[in-house]
Design a protein around this motif. Sequence first.
Motif, PDB file in Angstrom:
ATOM      1  N   ILE A 117       4.597  13.866  -5.390  1.00  9.72           N
ATOM      2  CA  ILE A 117       4.469  12.467  -5.806  1.00  9.72           C
ATOM      3  C   ILE A 117       5.143  12.237  -7.150  1.00  9.72           C
ATOM      4  O   ILE A 117       5.892  11.262  -7.337  1.00  9.72           O
TER       5      ILE A 117
ATOM      6  N   ASP B 187      -0.458   9.983   3.810  1.00  5.04           N
ATOM      7  CA  ASP B 187      -0.523   9.249   2.544  1.00  5.04           C
ATOM      8  C   ASP B 187      -1.651   8.223   2.597  1.00  5.04           C
ATOM      9  O   ASP B 187      -2.366   8.012   1.614  1.00  5.04           O
ATOM     10  N   ARG B 188      -1.816   7.582   3.766  1.00  8.84           N
ATOM     11  CA  ARG B 188      -2.907   6.611   3.898  1.00  8.84           C
ATOM     12  C   ARG B 188      -4.265   7.290   3.860  1.00  8.84           C
ATOM     13  O   ARG B 188      -5.212   6.761   3.255  1.00  8.84           O
TER      14      ARG B 188
ATOM     15  N   HIS C 100      -0.806   7.072  -9.425  1.00  8.35           N
ATOM     16  CA  HIS C 100      -0.423   7.640  -8.132  1.00  8.35           C
ATOM     17  C   HIS C 100      -0.936   6.761  -6.997  1.00  8.35           C
ATOM     18  O   HIS C 100      -0.224   6.506  -6.023  1.00  8.35           O
TER      19      HIS C 100
ATOM     20  N   PHE D 209       5.652   5.089   3.735  1.00  8.04           N
ATOM     21  CA  PHE D 209       4.215   5.340   3.789  1.00  8.04           C
ATOM     22  C   PHE D 209       3.884   6.052   5.099  1.00  8.04           C
ATOM     23  O   PHE D 209       4.199   5.553   6.186  1.00  8.04           O
TER      24      PHE D 209
ATOM     25  N   GLY E 296       7.932   9.619   4.573  1.00 12.29           N
ATOM     26  CA  GLY E 296       6.477   9.598   4.467  1.00 12.29           C
ATOM     27  C   GLY E 296       5.831  10.936   4.754  1.00 12.29           C
ATOM     28  O   GLY E 296       6.494  11.925   5.026  1.00 12.29           O
TER      29      GLY E 296
ATOM     30  N   LEU F  33      -4.988   7.991   0.256  1.00  8.40           N
ATOM     31  CA  LEU F  33      -5.281   6.737  -0.434  1.00  8.40           C
ATOM     32  C   LEU F  33      -6.679   6.227  -0.088  1.00  8.40           C
ATOM     33  O   LEU F  33      -7.454   5.838  -0.975  1.00  8.40           O
TER      34      LEU F  33
ATOM     35  N   LEU G 208       4.079   1.564  -1.217  1.00  5.78           N
ATOM     36  CA  LEU G 208       5.161   2.137  -0.414  1.00  5.78           C
ATOM     37  C   LEU G 208       5.429   1.276   0.819  1.00  5.78           C
ATOM     38  O   LEU G 208       4.494   0.862   1.511  1.00  5.78           O
TER      39      LEU G 208
ATOM     40  N   TRP H  97       1.079   3.520  -6.823  1.00  5.28           N
ATOM     41  CA  TRP H  97       2.403   3.753  -6.256  1.00  5.28           C
ATOM     42  C   TRP H  97       2.323   3.909  -4.743  1.00  5.28           C
ATOM     43  O   TRP H  97       3.108   3.293  -4.008  1.00  5.28           O
ATOM     44  N   ILE H  98       1.384   4.720  -4.260  1.00  5.89           N
ATOM     45  CA  ILE H  98       1.254   4.906  -2.816  1.00  5.89           C
ATOM     46  C   ILE H  98       0.953   3.581  -2.124  1.00  5.89           C
ATOM     47  O   ILE H  98       1.491   3.281  -1.052  1.00  5.89           O
TER      48      ILE H  98
END
Length: 242
Positions: A49, A70-71, A133, A66, A36, A74, A140, A136-137
């Motif tokens: 990515i 990444d969060r 993208h 994750f 992650g 997002l 995770l 996909w994230i």
Amino acid sequence: MLYAIGDIHGYSDQLDRALDLIRADGGADAPHVFLGDLVDRGPDSRGVIERLMSGQAAGRDWTVLFGNHDRMFLRFVTQGAEHDPAIKSGKGWLHPALGGPATLASYGITADDETSDRGRLLAEVREGVPQSHMDWITTLPRWHRTAGHLFVHAGIRPGLPIEDQAEDDLIWIRDSWLDDTRDHGEMVVHGHTALDYPQHEGNRINLDGGAGYGRPLVPAVFDGTDWHLLTDQGRELLRPLA
């Protein structure tokens, strides 16, 4: 064999180097676990990515976890959220220290925490960041278990079954985790807390060697008995600290 790679933080060149080291070790087709924090700070989060998505699409046995960065990415794109309560400094994702501007730049978008028209920025971001993208994230996994090991981004709340762990702990935890010396019943392999070099703490292994701060990304391999780091000189046994 099983390979693991710590926090990449947008450095696609370091990711390529790590994959080359794994390939030289004979493990190109072996399972890989990425811990992650794929994005932020480095110059090519988009490239990171896309490499990982492409590898999975090609049938590689790649598990990508994750991370907290990444969060943040997002949530900014999907909700317009800039702040996470876990960041005690109060800095938002668009602050250069968090690395959001570098991630957006990899998509051709210029912004920072002084950008005044947030509505216009968010519209540009949603136009420029592919929905694939974000999809996909979103999917995770937050943890992965195999071969007597538990892989997470940041760590675990000691004493709780993995099924009862809160996402905030899995991607953010440091307090009450890093100084816990108990046996967790399996080796916990994580990243998140940047070191100068990966370390084996006996009950856990931290593979975040600080790639997000310009240090090399050092992949690791479990050969069924021991963990080794992969370097330009070959394998280096990862011994538990005394």
